[in-house]
Design a protein around this motif. Structure first.
Motif, PDB file in Angstrom:
ATOM      1  N   GLY A   1       0.790  -1.188   0.000  1.00 35.26           N
ATOM      2  CA  GLY A   1       0.000   0.000   0.000  1.00 35.26           C
ATOM      3  C   GLY A   1       0.843   1.268   0.000  1.00 35.26           C
ATOM      4  O   GLY A   1       0.484   2.248  -0.630  1.00 35.26           O
ATOM      5  N   VAL A   2       1.973   1.240   0.719  1.00 38.77           N
ATOM      6  CA  VAL A   2       2.802   2.442   0.809  1.00 38.77           C
ATOM      7  C   VAL A   2       3.326   2.844  -0.567  1.00 38.77           C
ATOM      8  O   VAL A   2       3.523   4.019  -0.858  1.00 38.77           O
ATOM      9  CB  VAL A   2       3.947   2.238   1.819  1.00 38.77           C
ATOM     10  N   LEU A   3       3.510   1.855  -1.450  1.00 34.04           N
ATOM     11  CA  LEU A   3       4.012   2.162  -2.789  1.00 34.04           C
ATOM     12  C   LEU A   3       2.977   2.890  -3.635  1.00 34.04           C
ATOM     13  O   LEU A   3       3.300   3.420  -4.696  1.00 34.04           O
ATOM     14  CB  LEU A   3       4.472   0.877  -3.478  1.00 34.04           C
ATOM     15  N   LEU A   4       1.732   2.920  -3.174  1.00 34.57           N
ATOM     16  CA  LEU A   4       0.718   3.697  -3.883  1.00 34.57           C
ATOM     17  C   LEU A   4       0.912   5.192  -3.648  1.00 34.57           C
ATOM     18  O   LEU A   4       0.556   6.015  -4.488  1.00 34.57           O
ATOM     19  CB  LEU A   4      -0.683   3.288  -3.413  1.00 34.57           C
ATOM     20  N   PHE A   5       1.480   5.556  -2.497  1.00 31.49           N
ATOM     21  CA  PHE A   5       1.638   6.968  -2.132  1.00 31.49           C
ATOM     22  C   PHE A   5       3.026   7.522  -2.445  1.00 31.49           C
ATOM     23  O   PHE A   5       3.185   8.691  -2.739  1.00 31.49           O
ATOM     24  CB  PHE A   5       1.371   7.158  -0.631  1.00 31.49           C
ATOM     25  N   ILE A  29       5.027  -5.683  -7.060  1.00 30.48           N
ATOM     26  CA  ILE A  29       4.944  -5.734  -5.595  1.00 30.48           C
ATOM     27  C   ILE A  29       3.505  -5.567  -5.126  1.00 30.48           C
ATOM     28  O   ILE A  29       3.013  -6.335  -4.296  1.00 30.48           O
ATOM     29  CB  ILE A  29       5.875  -4.680  -4.963  1.00 30.48           C
ATOM     30  N   VAL A  30       2.800  -4.577  -5.668  1.00 29.23           N
ATOM     31  CA  VAL A  30       1.413  -4.326  -5.249  1.00 29.23           C
ATOM     32  C   VAL A  30       0.516  -5.508  -5.620  1.00 29.23           C
ATOM     33  O   VAL A  30      -0.302  -5.965  -4.805  1.00 29.23           O
ATOM     34  CB  VAL A  30       0.893  -3.002  -5.844  1.00 29.23           C
ATOM     35  N   ALA A  31       0.676  -6.047  -6.837  1.00 27.32           N
ATOM     36  CA  ALA A  31      -0.129  -7.208  -7.239  1.00 27.32           C
ATOM     37  C   ALA A  31       0.198  -8.416  -6.366  1.00 27.32           C
ATOM     38  O   ALA A  31      -0.706  -9.167  -5.967  1.00 27.32           O
ATOM     39  CB  ALA A  31       0.109  -7.530  -8.710  1.00 27.32           C
ATOM     40  N   LEU A 149      12.236   1.999  -0.791  1.00 26.07           N
ATOM     41  CA  LEU A 149      11.094   1.392  -0.117  1.00 26.07           C
ATOM     42  C   LEU A 149      10.651   0.112  -0.811  1.00 26.07           C
ATOM     43  O   LEU A 149      10.235  -0.843  -0.154  1.00 26.07           O
ATOM     44  CB  LEU A 149       9.930   2.376  -0.026  1.00 26.07           C
ATOM     45  N   ALA A 150      10.772   0.071  -2.131  1.00 24.64           N
ATOM     46  CA  ALA A 150      10.412  -1.162  -2.846  1.00 24.64           C
ATOM     47  C   ALA A 150      11.290  -2.320  -2.388  1.00 24.64           C
ATOM     48  O   ALA A 150      10.792  -3.423  -2.134  1.00 24.64           O
ATOM     49  CB  ALA A 150      10.540  -0.946  -4.356  1.00 24.64           C
ATOM     50  N   THR A 183       9.046 -10.590  -4.589  1.00 24.82           N
ATOM     51  CA  THR A 183      10.497 -10.763  -4.674  1.00 24.82           C
ATOM     52  C   THR A 183      11.020 -10.268  -6.022  1.00 24.82           C
ATOM     53  O   THR A 183      12.031  -9.553  -6.082  1.00 24.82           O
ATOM     54  CB  THR A 183      10.877 -12.240  -4.460  1.00 24.82           C
ATOM     55  N   ALA A 184      10.333 -10.614  -7.098  1.00 23.12           N
ATOM     56  CA  ALA A 184      10.755 -10.166  -8.431  1.00 23.12           C
ATOM     57  C   ALA A 184      10.713  -8.640  -8.527  1.00 23.12           C
ATOM     58  O   ALA A 184      11.631  -8.012  -9.069  1.00 23.12           O
ATOM     59  CB  ALA A 184       9.863 -10.797  -9.501  1.00 23.12           C
ATOM     60  N   GLY A 185       9.659  -8.033  -7.984  1.00 23.67           N
ATOM     61  CA  GLY A 185       9.558  -6.574  -8.002  1.00 23.67           C
ATOM     62  C   GLY A 185      10.665  -5.915  -7.190  1.00 23.67           C
ATOM     63  O   GLY A 185      11.228  -4.896  -7.607  1.00 23.67           O
ATOM     64  N   CYS A 186      10.995  -6.512  -6.050  1.00 18.76           N
ATOM     65  CA  CYS A 186      12.077  -5.965  -5.212  1.00 18.76           C
ATOM     66  C   CYS A 186      13.420  -6.072  -5.923  1.00 18.76           C
ATOM     67  O   CYS A 186      14.229  -5.135  -5.890  1.00 18.76           O
ATOM     68  CB  CYS A 186      12.135  -6.701  -3.879  1.00 18.76           C
TER      69      CYS A 186
END
Length: 192
Positions: A1-5, A29-31, A149-150, A183-186
């Motif tokens: 959620g934090v990645l939305l902001f 990450i969000v998905a 943050l990601a 993990t892939a997104g990070c």
């Protein structure tokens, strides 16, 4: 959620802009996070997820995400003007006062008993938390807030793995896929 902001705050405060890979890492990450509560890949699980996303808990989760994004932006802003270690030391002292106040309101016998039983674990966790926060601050000095943050979101799949291994939590196919996507997104964010 934090990645939305955070992308919006990073842009407004620091004029940071994500490229295509940055947006892809956030989307993964969000998905992935959205998939974690799914028990199965079926219609009923999706209906339950939709109900969960409209509940009061989601409001609190979004408020927590917004505050995390805000303090991450504040950390980057502050260390741009102060020495990183000095900022960390000041934060640690203030946090120490806050925890001392909380401990003074807790019965002494309870505090003493917990300390006697768990002092090694408390000391190790305190050192790990302090070290990880200091590393995040140093990363924020040179990196974009959203990327840093990601990468911090790696704690989610690690928590899923530890929960499965040590607490016997279920590792459904959607949860495993969600943890893999996070993990892939990070990793993608770390490579940017």
């Amino acid at each position: 959620g934090v990645l939305l902001f955070l992308p919006l705050l990073g842009f407004l405060v620091f004029q940071e802009q994500l490229d295509g890979r940055g947006w892809l890492s956030i989307a993964l990450i969000v998905a992935g996070i959205a998939m974690l509560p799914l028990a199965r890949f079926d219609r009923m699980s999706l209906v339950d997820l939709g109900r969960h996303l409209r509940g009061k808990a989601m409001i609190y989760a979004l408020l927590a995400a917004a505050s995390t994004a805000a303090y991450t932006v504040w950390d980057k802003f502050a260390i741009g003007r102060l020495d990183t270690f000095l900022y960390f030391a000041g934060y640690t002292v203030l946090l120490g006062f806050w925890f001392t106040g909380a401990l003074l309101r807790t019965p002494r016998a309870e505090v003493r008993g917990e300390w006697q039983k768990h002092w090694k674990s408390i000391a190790v966790m305190g050192a790990f938390i302090a070290a990880s926060y200091l590393l995040v601050l140093y990363a924020l000095r040179t990196g974009m807030t959203t990327h840093v943050l990601a990468v911090r979101q790696l704690s989610i799949p690690i928590g899923v793995l530890l929960g499965w291994r040590f607490l016997r939590e279920s590792l459904s196919a959607p949860r495993a896929l969600g943890a893999t996507m996070i993990t892939a997104g990070c990793l993608l964010a770390a490579l940017i």
